[in-house]
Design a protein around this motif. Structure first.
Motif, short mmCIF file in Angstrom:
data_model
loop_
_atom_site.label_atom_id
_atom_site.label_comp_id
_atom_site.label_asym_id
_atom_site.label_seq_id
_atom_site.Cartn_x
_atom_site.Cartn_y
_atom_site.Cartn_z
N LEU A 135 -50.17 16.26 20.50
CA LEU A 135 -49.35 16.36 19.29
C LEU A 135 -50.20 16.11 18.05
O LEU A 135 -50.10 16.85 17.06
N LEU A 136 -51.04 15.10 18.09
CA LEU A 136 -51.89 14.77 16.95
C LEU A 136 -52.86 15.91 16.65
O LEU A 136 -53.09 16.27 15.48
N PHE A 137 -53.41 16.51 17.70
CA PHE A 137 -54.37 17.60 17.52
C PHE A 137 -53.70 18.85 16.96
O PHE A 137 -54.21 19.46 16.01
N THR A 138 -52.57 19.23 17.52
CA THR A 138 -51.89 20.44 17.04
C THR A 138 -51.40 20.28 15.61
O THR A 138 -51.45 21.23 14.81
N GLU A 139 -50.93 19.08 15.26
CA GLU A 139 -50.50 18.82 13.88
C GLU A 139 -51.68 18.90 12.92
O GLU A 139 -51.56 19.38 11.80
N SER A 140 -52.84 18.40 13.36
CA SER A 140 -54.05 18.47 12.53
C SER A 140 -54.47 19.92 12.30
O SER A 140 -54.92 20.29 11.21
N CYS A 141 -54.35 20.73 13.34
CA CYS A 141 -54.68 22.15 13.21
C CYS A 141 -53.77 22.81 12.18
O CYS A 141 -54.22 23.61 11.36
N THR A 142 -52.49 22.47 12.22
CA THR A 142 -51.53 23.04 11.29
C THR A 142 -51.78 22.60 9.86
O THR A 142 -51.66 23.40 8.91
N ARG A 143 -52.18 21.34 9.68
CA ARG A 143 -52.37 20.78 8.34
C ARG A 143 -53.78 21.00 7.78
O ARG A 143 -54.07 20.60 6.66
N GLY A 144 -54.66 21.60 8.56
CA GLY A 144 -56.02 21.85 8.09
C GLY A 144 -56.88 20.60 8.05
O GLY A 144 -57.83 20.51 7.25
N ILE A 145 -56.57 19.62 8.89
CA ILE A 145 -57.35 18.37 8.95
C ILE A 145 -58.50 18.53 9.93
O ILE A 145 -58.35 19.10 11.01
N GLN A 146 -59.66 18.02 9.55
CA GLN A 146 -60.84 18.08 10.42
C GLN A 146 -60.71 17.01 11.50
O GLN A 146 -60.88 15.83 11.22
N MET A 147 -60.41 17.43 12.72
CA MET A 147 -60.24 16.48 13.82
C MET A 147 -61.08 16.87 15.02
O MET A 147 -61.16 18.04 15.40
N VAL A 148 -61.73 15.86 15.59
CA VAL A 148 -62.49 16.03 16.83
C VAL A 148 -61.87 15.11 17.87
O VAL A 148 -61.71 13.91 17.63
N VAL A 149 -61.49 15.66 19.01
CA VAL A 149 -60.96 14.88 20.12
C VAL A 149 -62.01 14.80 21.22
O VAL A 149 -62.54 15.83 21.64
#
Length: 267
Positions: free
Chosen positions: A190-204
Motif C-alpha cells: 500500500l505504501l509503495f503504490t501510494e508513493s507511485c501515485t503521488r510521485g514520491i521517490q521510494m525504495v523498498v
C-alpha cells in the motif's frame, strides 16, 4: 504528525533520506532499523504522533548505561544523524485494524511537506509463498517507484540486485497479467503504490524469511541497505578475531528478543 522533543525546534528535513520499517513477517525491517540507529549513535529528535498504531511504552531499547536505561520509548519515534542526511522513523507496535490507509496518507503527506529527498522502506515477505522465479538466487529484493528510477536504477544494476518479481494475477488462466504481491509485508504494498501515485521517490528493500530467529535476516537486510547508502564500514569488535568482525552494533534490548529465560524456581 511529527512532534519534536520538548524544548527543541522542528528540524529541517529537506534533502534528507527517510528510513523506516514496515511491520512485517519476522519484524525484520524493525530489527534492521534498530541496528542502524544503534550503530550510528542516532539522536532521538521527536516522535510520530498517530492513532493508527497500538499504544505502547517501554524502556530505552538502546541503553548503554544505567542512567539512560530508565529513559522511555513509545511506538513511533524519529531519529536523525545530520552528517549523513539520514532521518529514521522506528515503528515498534502493530497497526490497528483498518488504519493502514490512514497511516499511509498521513506519512506520505509528512514526507511531501518536509521535502525528503527519498524514502527507504525495509520490509520482509513470507518465504513459503515465493513463486518459481523468486526461489532462484538471493532472498533479497528491491522495488523502485517511478520517481526514483532515474537516480537509483543504474546503481541497483551495478550492484547486481534483483527487482521483486510480479506474479500472475490469474495463474494458469492468464499468465500475462502480472501484479505486485508481498504476502506478510504489512503496509509495504500500500505504501509503495501510494508513493507511485503521488510521485514520491521510494525504495523498498525486502527479504524473504520465516518467523523464528530473525536476527540473521535483520543483519542481511541491514547489509543490503548499506551496499546502497554506505552508512557504515566494517569495524573490528574489541577482543574478537577478524573472522567475526561486523559493521553493526547489537542493541542491548536484543538480549530479551526471546524472553528472559526460564526462572530457576521452576526447577
Amino acid at each position: 504528525m511529527f512532534v519534536p522533543c520538548e524544548g527543541s525546534a522542528c528540524p529541517a528535513f529537506e534533502g534528507s533520506t527517510l528510513l523506516m520499517p514496515a511491520v512485517s513477517v519476522g519484524n525484520v525491517g524493525q530489527l534492521s532499523v534498530d541496528l542502524v540507529i544503534f550503530t550510528l549513535g542516532m539522536s532521538r529528535i521527536g516522535y510520530f504522533y498517530t492513532d493508527c498504531l497500538v499504544p505502547m511504552i517501554g524502556n530505552n531499547p538502546y541503553a548503554t548505561t544505567e542512567e539512560n536505561a530508565t529513559e522511555l520509548c513509545i511506538n513511533a519515534e524519529v531519529y536523525a544523524v545530520p552528517s549523513k542526511e539520514l532521518v529514521v522513523l522506528q515503528i515498534r507496535s502493530p497497526f490497528i485494524k483498518n488504519k493502514y490507509s490512514a497511516f499511509c496518507q498521513m506519512l506520505l503527506s509528512w514526507v511531501k511537506s518536509c521535502g525528503f529527498a527519498k524514502v527507504a522502506v525495509l520490509s520482509s515477505s513470507h518465504a513459503y509463498q515465493r513463486n518459481d522465479q523468486q526461489l532462484l538466487g538471493t532472498s533479497l529484493r528491491y522495488l523502485l517507484s517511478p520517481a526514483v528510477q532515474k537516480t537509483d536504477s543504474d546503481q541497483m544494476q551495478r550492484l547486481n540486485w534483483k527487482q521483486l518479481e510480479k506474479i500472475a494475477a490469474f495463474p494458469e488462466v492468464n499468465d500475462d497479467a502480472k501484479v505486485l504481491h508481498i504476502p506478510g509485508g504489512g503496509i509495504t504494498k500500500l505504501l509503495f503504490t501510494e508513493s507511485c501515485t503521488r510521485g514520491i521517490q521510494m525504495v523498498v528493500l525486502l527479504k524473504f524469511c520465516s518467523e523464528g530467529d530473525n536476527i540473521p535476516d535483520a543483519l542481511a537486510l541491514a547489509d543490503y541497505l548499506n551496499e546502497w547508502l554506505h552508512l557504515t564500514a566494517n569495524q573490528q569488535q574489541p577482543g574478537s578475531p577478524a573472522s567475526t568482525s561486523s559493521r553493526w552494533k547489537i542493541p542491548s534490548s536484543w538480549k530479551l528478543l526471546f524472553g528472559s529465560g526460564l526462572p530457576p524456581a521452576l526447577f
